[in-house]
Design a protein around this motif. Structure first.
Motif, PDB file in Angstrom:
ATOM      1  N   GLU A 114       1.061  -1.425  -0.010  1.00 25.31           N
ATOM      2  CA  GLU A 114      -0.254   0.562  -0.214  1.00 25.31           C
ATOM      3  C   GLU A 114       0.691   0.920   0.406  1.00 25.31           C
ATOM      4  O   GLU A 114       0.492   2.431  -1.023  1.00 25.31           O
ATOM      5  CB  GLU A 114      -1.206  -0.078   1.295  1.00 25.31           C
ATOM      6  N   PHE A 115       2.225   1.145   0.958  1.00 27.65           N
ATOM      7  CA  PHE A 115       2.977   2.163   0.851  1.00 27.65           C
ATOM      8  C   PHE A 115       3.331   2.398  -0.974  1.00 27.65           C
ATOM      9  O   PHE A 115       3.181   3.919  -0.959  1.00 27.65           O
ATOM     10  CB  PHE A 115       3.735   2.195   2.050  1.00 27.65           C
ATOM     11  N   SER A 116       4.243   0.928  -0.980  1.00 30.16           N
ATOM     12  CA  SER A 116       4.247   1.477  -2.498  1.00 30.16           C
ATOM     13  C   SER A 116       3.897   1.944  -3.850  1.00 30.16           C
ATOM     14  O   SER A 116       4.475   2.712  -4.350  1.00 30.16           O
ATOM     15  CB  SER A 116       5.525   0.015  -3.029  1.00 30.16           C
ATOM     16  N   ASP A 117       2.667   1.554  -3.139  1.00 29.58           N
ATOM     17  CA  ASP A 117       1.345   2.482  -4.055  1.00 29.58           C
ATOM     18  C   ASP A 117       1.147   3.385  -4.070  1.00 29.58           C
ATOM     19  O   ASP A 117       1.206   4.268  -5.122  1.00 29.58           O
ATOM     20  CB  ASP A 117      -0.054   1.605  -3.694  1.00 29.58           C
ATOM     21  N   LYS A 118       1.024   3.780  -2.806  1.00 30.21           N
ATOM     22  CA  LYS A 118       0.952   5.288  -3.082  1.00 30.21           C
ATOM     23  C   LYS A 118       1.827   6.431  -2.799  1.00 30.21           C
ATOM     24  O   LYS A 118       1.835   7.578  -3.095  1.00 30.21           O
ATOM     25  CB  LYS A 118       0.858   5.801  -0.843  1.00 30.21           C
ATOM     26  N   PHE A 119       3.185   6.017  -2.846  1.00 31.06           N
ATOM     27  CA  PHE A 119       4.351   6.526  -3.164  1.00 31.06           C
ATOM     28  C   PHE A 119       4.499   6.405  -4.866  1.00 31.06           C
ATOM     29  O   PHE A 119       4.854   7.578  -5.423  1.00 31.06           O
ATOM     30  CB  PHE A 119       5.695   5.541  -2.650  1.00 31.06           C
ATOM     31  N   ASP A 120       4.353   5.748  -5.527  1.00 29.30           N
ATOM     32  CA  ASP A 120       4.026   5.552  -6.953  1.00 29.30           C
ATOM     33  C   ASP A 120       3.149   6.920  -7.161  1.00 29.30           C
ATOM     34  O   ASP A 120       3.604   7.787  -8.101  1.00 29.30           O
ATOM     35  CB  ASP A 120       3.847   4.358  -7.255  1.00 29.30           C
ATOM     36  N   THR A 121       1.978   6.848  -6.938  1.00 31.42           N
ATOM     37  CA  THR A 121       1.126   7.310  -6.777  1.00 31.42           C
ATOM     38  C   THR A 121       1.620   9.540  -6.861  1.00 31.42           C
ATOM     39  O   THR A 121       1.499   9.982  -7.504  1.00 31.42           O
ATOM     40  CB  THR A 121      -0.541   7.767  -6.510  1.00 31.42           C
ATOM     41  N   ILE A 122       2.322   9.500  -5.897  1.00 32.89           N
ATOM     42  CA  ILE A 122       3.366  11.053  -5.764  1.00 32.89           C
ATOM     43  C   ILE A 122       4.023  11.607  -6.236  1.00 32.89           C
ATOM     44  O   ILE A 122       4.184  12.374  -6.601  1.00 32.89           O
ATOM     45  CB  ILE A 122       3.114  10.495  -3.973  1.00 32.89           C
ATOM     46  N   ASP A 123       4.812   9.810  -6.961  1.00 34.94           N
ATOM     47  CA  ASP A 123       6.188  11.027  -7.801  1.00 34.94           C
ATOM     48  C   ASP A 123       5.215  11.033  -9.393  1.00 34.94           C
ATOM     49  O   ASP A 123       5.197  11.762  -9.247  1.00 34.94           O
ATOM     50  CB  ASP A 123       6.498   9.092  -7.392  1.00 34.94           C
ATOM     51  N   ARG A 179       2.323  12.433  -9.783  1.00 35.69           N
ATOM     52  CA  ARG A 179       1.908  13.962  -9.248  1.00 35.69           C
ATOM     53  C   ARG A 179       3.259  14.844  -8.990  1.00 35.69           C
ATOM     54  O   ARG A 179       2.640  15.815  -9.799  1.00 35.69           O
ATOM     55  CB  ARG A 179       0.832  13.654  -8.058  1.00 35.69           C
TER      56      ARG A 179
END
Length: 87
Positions: A15-24, A26
Motif C-alpha cells: 500500500e505504501f509503495s502504491d501511494k508513493f508511486d502515485t505521489i511520484d 503527481r
C-alpha cells in the motif's frame, strides 16, 4: 502469529509503495507544469523587455528633439533682441 505479522507488513509495504508511486507521478506532473510556466514567463518577460527598450529609445529620441528645439528657440530669442535693439 508471525505469518499474520508478515502478511500485515507485506500488505502495508504494498500500500505504501502504491501511494508513493502515485505521489511520484503527481510530482512529475507538477514539475512539468512548473517548467511550462517558466518557459511561458520567460517568453513574456522577453516581450516586455523588448517593449521597454523600444519605449526607452523613443523617449531618448524625443528628449534629443526637445533639446535641439530649445537651442533653436534660445538662438532666435537672441536674434530678436539684436534686431529690436538695432531699431
Amino acid at each position: 502469529m508471525e505469518e499474520k505479522m508478515f502478511e500485515l507488513m507485506t500488505k502495508m509495504y504494498s500500500e505504501f509503495s502504491d501511494k508513493f508511486d502515485t505521489i511520484d507521478k503527481r510530482f512529475i506532473e507538477v514539475r512539468n507544469d512548473i517548467v511550462r510556466l517558466e518557459n511561458k514567463l520567460d517568453n513574456n518577460s522577453k516581450a516586455l523587455f523588448d517593449g521597454y527598450k523600444q519605449t526607452y529609445e523613443e523617449v531618448k529620441e524625443v528628449k534629443n528633439m526637445v533639446t535641439e528645439l530649445s537651442a533653436k528657440v534660445e538662438k532666435q530669442e537672441v536674434e530678436i533682441k539684436v534686431i529690436k535693439g538695432g531699431k
